[in-house]
Design a protein around this motif. Structure first.
Motif, PDB file in Angstrom:
ATOM      1  N   ASN A 142      55.581  64.459  64.850  1.00  0.00           N
ATOM      2  CA  ASN A 142      56.048  63.825  63.614  1.00  0.00           C
ATOM      3  C   ASN A 142      55.761  62.330  63.508  1.00  0.00           C
ATOM      4  O   ASN A 142      56.460  61.614  62.772  1.00  0.00           O
ATOM      5  CB  ASN A 142      57.545  64.098  63.385  1.00  0.00           C
ATOM      6  N   GLU A 158      63.541  66.698  59.980  1.00  0.00           N
ATOM      7  CA  GLU A 158      62.937  67.812  59.247  1.00  0.00           C
ATOM      8  C   GLU A 158      64.058  68.717  58.759  1.00  0.00           C
ATOM      9  O   GLU A 158      64.996  69.005  59.516  1.00  0.00           O
ATOM     10  CB  GLU A 158      62.025  68.622  60.170  1.00  0.00           C
ATOM     11  N   ALA A 179      64.792  66.460  54.576  1.00  0.00           N
ATOM     12  CA  ALA A 179      63.783  65.823  55.436  1.00  0.00           C
ATOM     13  C   ALA A 179      63.784  64.337  55.115  1.00  0.00           C
ATOM     14  O   ALA A 179      63.990  63.941  53.968  1.00  0.00           O
ATOM     15  CB  ALA A 179      62.414  66.415  55.146  1.00  0.00           C
TER      16      ALA A 179
END
Lengths: 291, 139
Positions: free
Chosen positions: A96, A120, A130
């Motif tokens: 991420n 998320e 998110a």
């Protein structure tokens, strides 16, 4: 005898204890992130909270043609001069976390950007939204003669910082909102150095591979932020289009009223209002490679 | 006159070539040959029930990752299939469906040669099995 009983009880308790521990471990259900709230990291003029798996390289081609106002004489802007193009590369360096670089035709701007999806959304709503941070620093690459006489290298710099919040409401509908801050070290007369803006965008999936997409950016008119109170506030940017995605590509074709391709340009420099004549056709193509 | 003759000859050659290629190209495709499946995969058990939810996910993944080569109904007639060197067997044949779930998992996710690896594209084990469940519906 007493010693044996003690040992036996100890062993029983220990054994029973480990059985219990195993049961609780198997009962623990991991709430996984929702499946692809968006198909790509790009959504017309903005970023989504989506970051591809680690070690993915993404190549993006963004193109905005001229305005449609001249009709068939320049094929609704497709053959007009002044198109803007951006070529971008980004790489997912950790889970991420993505870093990227891009070069835009307008002012030969090079942008260095980064995105971090902190949260998320999960399938069972343990995390209902998110949350992502996106930012870039851009360098105006024109010859220094194009700037004013007291030119300093720092005049070339501009930046953009954004917080994005998104939610996948159903398999078809995903929406995002966000707030951002744009800054230009040097700006043309009549424009603001700093601008806060709000962002709304989303997708409505109409087929397994196709979605209707939209994006709206609203620069905020906050007087206290800049002493230049008499300037016109930049105009909001509205764009809408259609997205087709495959295993390694996302293709977005859209219309919008801003010719900028990096966000601070769209927020600070857009003076064309939302009007049919000001709309221009644009597209974004992304290609992914996994390493 | 000789000039026209040369042009006519040239065009005839191009046409003959095109005609030859039209028949030659599809026949160029070779069969993939038997798969060497590691023992681990042969005995691998499908951990996901083939319920409606799993099949929906499987179909979504199939459309995104597989359809362009394997075709909408798994007949091996997707638009990209033409440019492949290897023939794509249809999923509705008995030989394909007779394979165990573990073998299908290896073929679909690990792949070989022109069949790409999807380990980095379909990360979740649950999603991989949902895809296998969907392949079972393409009988």
């Amino acid at each position: 005898m007493r010693k044996n009983i003690f040992t036996l009880s100890f062993l029983l308790v220990f054994a029973f204890g480990s059985v219990l521990a195993q049961e609780t471990e198997t009962e623990k259900v991991i709430d996984k992130p929702v499946r692809s709230p968006f198909e790509s990291g790009y959504l017309i003029d903005n970023q989504t909270t989506v970051i591809q798996p680690v070690n993915t390289l993404e190549f993006a081609i963004q193109h905005k043609f001229g305005t449609v106002e001249n009709g068939h004489s320049d094929l609704w802007g497709l053959y007009a001069s002044g198109a803007n193009i951006r070529l971008g590369l980004s790489y997912v360096v950790a889970n991420n976390v993505q870093v990227g670089i891009g070069v835009s035709k307008r002012n030969m701007t090079t942008d260095f950007n980064a995105k971090w999806t902190i949260l998320e959304q999960t399938r069972n709503n343990t995390v209902p939204l998110a949350l992502a941070l996106y930012g870039n620093i851009a360098i105006d690459g024109r010859d220094k003669d194009q700037f004013h006489e007291d030119f300093k290298s720092s005049n070339r710099l501009s930046s953009f910082a954004q917080v994005i919040v998104g939610r996948k409401f159903s398999d078809a509908i995903s929406l995002q909102t966000g707030v951002s801050f744009s800054h230009y070290n040097l700006i043309d007369m009549g424009n603001y150095h700093d601008k806060f803006a709000l962002h709304f965008n989303g997708r409505f999936k109409v087929s397994p591979q196709g979605s209707i997409i939209f994006n709206f950016d609203a620069p905020l008119d906050l007087d206290y932020l800049d002493s230049a109170e008499n300037y016109d506030n930049p105009k909001p940017n509205l764009s809408f289009g259609y997205e087709i995605s495959t295993s390694t590509h996302a293709f977005q074709i859209y219309m919008g009223n801003s010719s900028g391709l990096i966000q601070q340009d769209i927020i600070v420099n857009n003076h064309s209002k939302i009007d049919m004549d000001n709309f221009m056709i644009g597209f974004t193509i992304t290609r992914l490679w996994n390493f | 006159m000789k000039k026209f003759k040369n042009i006519f000859l040239g065009l005839s050659l191009v046409l003959a070539g095109a005609l030859f290629m039209a028949f030659a190209l599809p026949q160029d495709k070779k069969m993939g040959g038997p798969w060497e499946i590691p023992a681990k995969y042969k005995t691998m058990k499908n951990t996901i029930k083939d319920d409606a939810s799993s099949l929906k996910i499987g179909k979504m993944l199939y459309t995104k990752h597989c359809k362009s080569c394997h075709g909408s109904n798994g007949l091996g007639d997707g638009p990209k299939a033409r440019s492949m060197k290897t023939a794509i067997p249809p999923f509705n044949c008995e030989k394909f469906q007779a394979q165990t779930d573990g073998v299908l998992y290896y073929q679909s996710i690990i792949g070989r040669d022109e069949m790409p690896n999807y380990e980095k594209k379909i990360l979740d084990e649950e999603d991989r099995w949902a895809l296998i469940n969907y392949l079972r519906t393409l009988k």
